[in-house]
Design an enzyme around this catalytic site. Structure first.
Site, mmCIF file in Angstrom:
data_model
loop_
_atom_site.group_PDB
_atom_site.id
_atom_site.type_symbol
_atom_site.label_atom_id
_atom_site.label_comp_id
_atom_site.label_asym_id
_atom_site.label_seq_id
_atom_site.Cartn_x
_atom_site.Cartn_y
_atom_site.Cartn_z
ATOM 1 N N HIS A 28 5.520 12.798 23.386
ATOM 2 C CA HIS A 28 4.583 11.771 23.858
ATOM 3 C C HIS A 28 5.017 11.233 25.220
ATOM 4 C CE1 HIS A 28 1.919 8.147 22.464
ATOM 5 N NE2 HIS A 28 1.869 8.301 23.786
ATOM 6 N N HIS A 67 3.621 10.444 29.353
ATOM 7 C CA HIS A 67 2.516 10.338 30.313
ATOM 8 C C HIS A 67 3.051 10.729 31.691
ATOM 9 C CE1 HIS A 67 -0.208 8.266 27.486
ATOM 10 N NE2 HIS A 67 0.917 7.753 27.009
ATOM 11 N N ARG A 100 0.854 11.469 34.247
ATOM 12 C CA ARG A 100 -0.142 10.879 35.147
ATOM 13 C C ARG A 100 -0.832 11.851 36.094
ATOM 14 N NH1 ARG A 100 -0.668 6.798 31.798
ATOM 15 N NH2 ARG A 100 0.788 5.053 32.063
ATOM 16 N N ASP A 114 -4.792 9.639 23.118
ATOM 17 C CA ASP A 114 -3.868 8.518 23.239
ATOM 18 C C ASP A 114 -4.247 7.592 24.386
ATOM 19 O OD1 ASP A 114 -1.360 7.145 22.480
ATOM 20 O OD2 ASP A 114 -0.840 7.641 24.535
ATOM 21 N N ASP A 151 6.738 7.659 24.556
ATOM 22 C CA ASP A 151 5.525 7.045 25.113
ATOM 23 C C ASP A 151 5.799 6.571 26.542
ATOM 24 O OD1 ASP A 151 2.942 6.125 25.422
ATOM 25 O OD2 ASP A 151 3.164 4.384 24.123
#
EC number: 3.5.2.3
Length: 428
Positions: free
Chosen positions: A56, A58, A60, A150, A303
């Site tokens: 998990h 990010h 971007r 998500d 995350d």
């Protein structure tokens, strides 16, 4: 590629052993090893783990390169001991087609600091109305196996059922952001004593728990796999525990920050503590730690949610939600789970490498530290303790909740298929 001899490392926290890497593969594990011409890494007292896998992250890119790019995000991953990250789909454009997921996958291949496995969106544009091209993303060069909206919940039960049915055909998994939107309108933090005292909109635990309860029942009905993202409440733990006792194919993750931080920190009104799902109570934190220890919660996932300075350095209500986590995750897990006696280092390897690789079907990752396996490895100085300094982060963003906080452990070396990406704490 030269030979590398890691000498005297405590493999998975056990007895000291030598590990010989040759040509991207672990050639031998044992005592008193030698190899002519090998580069020697003295690892006495340090713990050697399989390369970490984050289900998990990010990154971007595309669309928010002011926050992070695949290059900066994978450099941050290597700094934190990761050799694989799964990149979430909430990019601009959304990763809901084969073309976008292949773009992210190819960027990961080009930069080479860790493997990048894109996560495909469940619905077109993350809008929750129409299934995205799940089959096309799976059949693409990226080989997507994990799908998630998500940042947004797949709140329509019919859409969620269809997604579970679709991915079942190729052994995929739907990773759910469990947040009932009607119960969290205007929510800014955990609903409880602190939110009442501060006058901030409360985010009730039931908003998470009700979606998890629905989705484990749907997964059971369909006979498919469901994964719960960033589980954060004691009630959610009990639901997942019940589902597993029934044989339902559910897995769950917890973030490092939900293992350590509580909603009491929101009293500072510092937006660095604003995150989705919100920081919960001490009771929730203790329940999450126990659940990770007993296996109810399967894995730790960061995350990692980078934001530019201007999106966090503002008043609480206007601030973006999220925290960076790749470069501090292992230290937080050592603080909350290892140093408290809840997990040993073999347990950390299981929760942060073996199981996330299994859930995401990450080929060649999350493998044992033994002869014949790919040399994806992380060396950790577990005796180190020092303050977190975001100025030294490899990530493009600095929105860490741990600035100035002393944490244990420091990743000194990371190897991706025998190639050093981090040496003596410095990126290669």
């Amino acid at each position: 590629m030269s030979k590398i001899l890691i000498r005297g490392a405590k493999v998975l926290g056990g007895e000291p052993q030598d590990v010989l890497i040759d040509g991207g593969t672990i050639a031998e594990v044992g005592s008193g090893l030698s190899a002519e011409g090998a580069e020697v890494v003295e690892a006495e007292g340090k713990v050697l783990l399989p390369g970490l896998v984050d289900l998990h992250t990010h990154l971007r890119e595309p669309g928010r390169e002011d926050s992070e790019t695949v290059l900066t995000g994978t450099r941050a991953a290597a700094s934190g001991g990761y050799t694989t990250v799964f990149a979430m789909a909430n990019t601009f454009p959304v990763a809901d087609t084969a073309g976008v997921v292949e773009q992210v996958w190819r960027l990961g291949k080009e930069h080479g600091y860790c493997d990048v496995q894109p996560i495909g969106a469940v619905t077109v544009g993350l809008e929750g109305r129409k299934l995205a091209e799940l089959g096309a993303m799976h059949e693409s060069a990226a080989g997507v196996t994990v799908f998630s909206d998500d940042g947004k919940c797949v709140h329509d039960a019919v859409i969620m059922r269809r997604a579970l049915e679709y991915v079942k055909a190729f052994g995929g998994v739907v990773a759910q952001h469990a947040q009932e939107p009607r119960l969290t309108e205007g929510a800014e933090m955990n609903e409880g004593v602190v939110s009442a005292e501060l006058g901030l909109g409360g985010w009730p635990a039931v908003a998470e728990e009700s979606i998890i309860a629905r989705d484990v029942l749907l997964a059971d009905h369909v006979g498919s796999r469901v994964h719960i993202c960033h589980l954060s409440t004691a009630g959610s733990v009990e639901i997942v525990r019940w589902a597993k006792s029934r044989g339902i194919d559910v897995t769950a993750e917890v973030t490092p920050h939900h293992l350590l931080l509580t909603d009491e920190l929101v009293r500072t009104y510092n937006p660095v503590f604003k995150v989705n799902p919100p920081l919960r109570t001490e009771r929730d934190v203790m329940a999450l730690r126990e659940a990770l220890a007993d296996g109810t919660i399967d894995i730790v996932a960061t995350d990692h949610a980078p934001h530019p300075h201007e999106d966090k350095d503002c008043e609480w209500a206007a601030a973006a939600m999220g925290m960076v986590g790749l470069e501090t995750a292992l230290s937080v897990v050592q603080e909350t789970m290892v140093d408290t006696g809840l997990l040993d280092w073999a347990g950390v390897a299981d929760r942060m490498s073996f199981k996330p690789a299994q859930i995401g079907r990450a080929t060649g990752q999350g493998r044992p530290v033994s002869a014949g396996e790919p040399a994806n490895l992380t060396l950790v100085d577990t005796a180190y303790r020092g303050p977190v300094d975001p100025a030294g982060f490899a990530s493009r963003s600095r929105n860490t909740p741990y600035e100035g906080r002393e944490l244990p452990g420091r990743v000194t070396h990371t190897w991706l298929r025998g190639k050093a990406t981090l040496v003596d704490g410095k990126l290669t």
